[in-house]
Design a protein around this motif. Sequence first.
Motif, PDB file in Angstrom:
ATOM      1  N   GLU A 104       0.819  -1.215   0.000  1.00  0.00           N
ATOM      2  CA  GLU A 104       0.000   0.000   0.000  1.00  0.00           C
ATOM      3  C   GLU A 104       0.859   1.274   0.000  1.00  0.00           C
ATOM      4  O   GLU A 104       0.325   2.379  -0.052  1.00  0.00           O
ATOM      5  N   GLY A 105       2.183   1.108   0.103  1.00  0.00           N
ATOM      6  CA  GLY A 105       3.077   2.259   0.087  1.00  0.00           C
ATOM      7  C   GLY A 105       2.977   3.114   1.342  1.00  0.00           C
ATOM      8  O   GLY A 105       3.025   4.342   1.271  1.00  0.00           O
ATOM      9  N   ILE A 106       2.850   2.450   2.495  1.00  0.00           N
ATOM     10  CA  ILE A 106       2.692   3.182   3.763  1.00  0.00           C
ATOM     11  C   ILE A 106       3.855   2.822   4.691  1.00  0.00           C
ATOM     12  O   ILE A 106       3.834   1.778   5.352  1.00  0.00           O
ATOM     13  N   PRO A 107       4.883   3.661   4.775  1.00  0.00           N
ATOM     14  CA  PRO A 107       5.996   3.425   5.712  1.00  0.00           C
ATOM     15  C   PRO A 107       5.637   3.931   7.111  1.00  0.00           C
ATOM     16  O   PRO A 107       4.667   4.679   7.284  1.00  0.00           O
TER      17      PRO A 107
ATOM     18  N   LEU B  55      -0.057  -2.745  16.728  1.00  0.00           N
ATOM     19  CA  LEU B  55      -0.333  -3.271  15.395  1.00  0.00           C
ATOM     20  C   LEU B  55      -0.701  -4.753  15.445  1.00  0.00           C
ATOM     21  O   LEU B  55      -1.545  -5.214  14.662  1.00  0.00           O
ATOM     22  N   GLN B  56      -0.081  -5.488  16.340  1.00  0.00           N
ATOM     23  CA  GLN B  56      -0.432  -6.904  16.494  1.00  0.00           C
ATOM     24  C   GLN B  56      -1.879  -7.056  16.965  1.00  0.00           C
ATOM     25  O   GLN B  56      -2.624  -7.911  16.468  1.00  0.00           O
ATOM     26  N   ALA B  57      -2.287  -6.215  17.916  1.00  0.00           N
ATOM     27  CA  ALA B  57      -3.656  -6.292  18.430  1.00  0.00           C
ATOM     28  C   ALA B  57      -4.686  -5.937  17.359  1.00  0.00           C
ATOM     29  O   ALA B  57      -5.815  -6.447  17.377  1.00  0.00           O
ATOM     30  N   GLN B  58      -4.311  -5.068  16.417  1.00  0.00           N
ATOM     31  CA  GLN B  58      -5.244  -4.626  15.380  1.00  0.00           C
ATOM     32  C   GLN B  58      -4.933  -5.225  14.005  1.00  0.00           C
ATOM     33  O   GLN B  58      -5.443  -4.741  12.996  1.00  0.00           O
ATOM     34  N   GLU B  59      -4.105  -6.262  13.977  1.00  0.00           N
ATOM     35  CA  GLU B  59      -3.616  -6.775  12.693  1.00  0.00           C
ATOM     36  C   GLU B  59      -4.748  -7.220  11.772  1.00  0.00           C
ATOM     37  O   GLU B  59      -4.730  -6.920  10.569  1.00  0.00           O
ATOM     38  N   ARG B  60      -5.719  -7.930  12.296  1.00  0.00           N
ATOM     39  CA  ARG B  60      -6.797  -8.440  11.432  1.00  0.00           C
ATOM     40  C   ARG B  60      -7.533  -7.283  10.748  1.00  0.00           C
ATOM     41  O   ARG B  60      -7.815  -7.334   9.548  1.00  0.00           O
ATOM     42  N   ARG B  61      -7.839  -6.246  11.520  1.00  0.00           N
ATOM     43  CA  ARG B  61      -8.545  -5.090  10.948  1.00  0.00           C
ATOM     44  C   ARG B  61      -7.672  -4.367   9.923  1.00  0.00           C
ATOM     45  O   ARG B  61      -8.165  -3.914   8.877  1.00  0.00           O
ATOM     46  N   LEU B  62      -6.367  -4.282  10.192  1.00  0.00           N
ATOM     47  CA  LEU B  62      -5.468  -3.585   9.274  1.00  0.00           C
ATOM     48  C   LEU B  62      -5.285  -4.355   7.972  1.00  0.00           C
ATOM     49  O   LEU B  62      -5.221  -3.760   6.887  1.00  0.00           O
ATOM     50  N   LEU B  63      -5.217  -5.663   8.066  1.00  0.00           N
ATOM     51  CA  LEU B  63      -5.049  -6.474   6.857  1.00  0.00           C
ATOM     52  C   LEU B  63      -6.277  -6.402   5.955  1.00  0.00           C
ATOM     53  O   LEU B  63      -6.164  -6.584   4.730  1.00  0.00           O
ATOM     54  N   ALA B  64      -7.432  -6.135   6.536  1.00  0.00           N
ATOM     55  CA  ALA B  64      -8.666  -6.077   5.751  1.00  0.00           C
ATOM     56  C   ALA B  64      -8.902  -4.702   5.127  1.00  0.00           C
ATOM     57  O   ALA B  64      -9.853  -4.539   4.349  1.00  0.00           O
ATOM     58  N   ALA B  65      -8.064  -3.717   5.454  1.00  0.00           N
ATOM     59  CA  ALA B  65      -8.263  -2.351   4.973  1.00  0.00           C
ATOM     60  C   ALA B  65      -7.241  -2.003   3.900  1.00  0.00           C
ATOM     61  O   ALA B  65      -6.200  -2.650   3.764  1.00  0.00           O
ATOM     62  N   SER B  66      -7.552  -0.958   3.142  1.00  0.00           N
ATOM     63  CA  SER B  66      -6.623  -0.480   2.112  1.00  0.00           C
ATOM     64  C   SER B  66      -6.852   1.007   1.899  1.00  0.00           C
ATOM     65  O   SER B  66      -7.881   1.564   2.301  1.00  0.00           O
ATOM     66  N   GLY B  67      -5.857   1.647   1.264  1.00  0.00           N
ATOM     67  CA  GLY B  67      -5.987   3.047   0.908  1.00  0.00           C
ATOM     68  C   GLY B  67      -6.214   3.952   2.106  1.00  0.00           C
ATOM     69  O   GLY B  67      -5.601   3.798   3.170  1.00  0.00           O
ATOM     70  N   CYS B  68      -7.125   4.903   1.926  1.00  0.00           N
ATOM     71  CA  CYS B  68      -7.417   5.863   2.996  1.00  0.00           C
ATOM     72  C   CYS B  68      -7.984   5.179   4.232  1.00  0.00           C
ATOM     73  O   CYS B  68      -7.730   5.611   5.361  1.00  0.00           O
ATOM     74  N   GLU B  69      -8.741   4.122   4.007  1.00  0.00           N
ATOM     75  CA  GLU B  69      -9.307   3.380   5.137  1.00  0.00           C
ATOM     76  C   GLU B  69      -8.186   2.771   5.981  1.00  0.00           C
ATOM     77  O   GLU B  69      -8.254   2.760   7.217  1.00  0.00           O
ATOM     78  N   LEU B  70      -7.136   2.282   5.332  1.00  0.00           N
ATOM     79  CA  LEU B  70      -6.008   1.699   6.052  1.00  0.00           C
ATOM     80  C   LEU B  70      -5.256   2.779   6.843  1.00  0.00           C
ATOM     81  O   LEU B  70      -4.876   2.559   7.996  1.00  0.00           O
ATOM     82  N   MET B  71      -5.071   3.954   6.235  1.00  0.00           N
ATOM     83  CA  MET B  71      -4.389   5.038   6.959  1.00  0.00           C
ATOM     84  C   MET B  71      -5.175   5.444   8.204  1.00  0.00           C
ATOM     85  O   MET B  71      -4.601   5.652   9.272  1.00  0.00           O
ATOM     86  N   GLU B  72      -6.484   5.541   8.065  1.00  0.00           N
ATOM     87  CA  GLU B  72      -7.304   5.904   9.216  1.00  0.00           C
ATOM     88  C   GLU B  72      -7.261   4.810  10.276  1.00  0.00           C
ATOM     89  O   GLU B  72      -7.216   5.099  11.482  1.00  0.00           O
ATOM     90  N   ALA B  73      -7.230   3.546   9.840  1.00  0.00           N
ATOM     91  CA  ALA B  73      -7.143   2.441  10.798  1.00  0.00           C
ATOM     92  C   ALA B  73      -5.817   2.459  11.542  1.00  0.00           C
ATOM     93  O   ALA B  73      -5.758   2.168  12.742  1.00  0.00           O
ATOM     94  N   LEU B  74      -4.734   2.825  10.869  1.00  0.00           N
ATOM     95  CA  LEU B  74      -3.425   2.921  11.518  1.00  0.00           C
ATOM     96  C   LEU B  74      -3.409   4.055  12.539  1.00  0.00           C
ATOM     97  O   LEU B  74      -2.873   3.908  13.638  1.00  0.00           O
ATOM     98  N   ARG B  75      -3.980   5.189  12.180  1.00  0.00           N
ATOM     99  CA  ARG B  75      -4.002   6.328  13.106  1.00  0.00           C
ATOM    100  C   ARG B  75      -4.864   6.043  14.335  1.00  0.00           C
ATOM    101  O   ARG B  75      -4.562   6.515  15.433  1.00  0.00           O
ATOM    102  N   SER B  76      -5.938   5.301  14.144  1.00  0.00           N
ATOM    103  CA  SER B  76      -6.849   5.043  15.265  1.00  0.00           C
ATOM    104  C   SER B  76      -6.502   3.769  16.031  1.00  0.00           C
ATOM    105  O   SER B  76      -7.105   3.511  17.073  1.00  0.00           O
ATOM    106  N   ALA B  77      -5.546   2.995  15.545  1.00  0.00           N
ATOM    107  CA  ALA B  77      -5.213   1.713  16.190  1.00  0.00           C
ATOM    108  C   ALA B  77      -4.839   1.875  17.662  1.00  0.00           C
ATOM    109  O   ALA B  77      -5.312   1.108  18.506  1.00  0.00           O
TER     110      ALA B  77
END
Length: 410
Positions: free
Chosen positions: A293-296, A342-364
């Motif tokens: 997804e190009g998210i470092p 990230l481990q605790a939220q891994e399932r949710r993060l793997l199911a997301a992409s794009g802007c949804e993934l960025m928001e999931a990372l910020r709210s994790a």
Amino acid sequence: ELSGAAPALGWDRRDTMAVRLKREDSADSLRDTVSTDSEGSAPIHVEAASRALRHVMWTPALDRFGFVVAAGHASDAPGPGANAVVQGEPRALSPGQARRENAKLHKWSTMLGVKWGGFSKGPRRLLLKRRVHNGVPDAIRGHVWALLSDVERAADRLPAFEHLFNKCPRRVVSEIFKDVERTFPEHELFLPANRRGGRDQAGGAAMLSRVLCAYAAYDPEVAYCQGLNYLAAVFLMYAPQERAFLQLVALLEHSGLRALFLPGLPGAEEAFAVFDGLLGRFLPRLKAHLDAEGIPPSMYATRWFMTLFVGCLPFEACARAMDVVLHDHDAKVAHRLGLAVLQAQERRLLAASGCELMEALRSAPRACTNVDALFKRAYAIPLRRAHIEDLAQKHHRGLAPPEASAATGR
């Protein structure tokens, strides 16, 4: 009563509680004055009394760390505000949690007396490490931080605090003032006057400005950088301004955090490179997904490292992270907590992409509300200091010019 090797150290949480009790007593006293002096035997300044009563009664509901709660406060009391960095926790400690906190406090009170030397440097230092990693009781956290930072020795070594903050360059002062205004506007120490019934609340902001100006004068290479305001403010929640300055110096010099704030932020670049490598070791599926997804890490973890998760995790977790950093003299716990989030939220993060993934990372981090469970998960990760050192060296080899690499045979 704490005694022995522990120095005399300003205020602690018990002083904060005493102030709140005095507010309640003041409100009762003002009510009595206005209601009973009806015969005119003494002049009643009704307007002044009403204004003072309003200052007391409009004090917002606070959590146990001094933050304005988002719910459960009186209807005429202000909430945390739109610019809040930390949302106060409306829930008090449960009876079971309170009993455990009191049991920890009893153990720590014994340890902080004449036995402190045996725990801090003697054969029982592993017990101290375990207790620090389990969390220092908040009532004595400022006292323990002073001991872990060795502020008495630092006070003898460093220039006088007042001399330093008066030497801060004017251009740096202006930068500091801009950030101080938006640092923890939801904490009782920094609440603006218009949210405390008009009472002057310049004290917390003024103290924070002095601490940051003193550090800028002490370390002109760093001077001031955003993020330092939150670290210094956390210390001010537990200590007077001079001691907060000494603890800030100890934190940056002894834990490796100083490089995070140098011009160009080389420490931040190293932290991101290390964390990216740790993701590949401990969470390879998530690492591959983020790479695709190009998210470092630099896109979501800047505050994790530069403020020790302030405004990301619950404040209790941030305070516990500071416990560990001051004791261990390194910031490995920031990597542990980042991996655990990230481990605790891994399932949710793997199911997301794009802007949804960025928001999931910020709210994790905000989803990790059980602080004990988070730290248990973090310390279950088999992370070693050698892992971090190897990845840091790899990062620096990648930055070295080709001729330097050739000269070292790498």
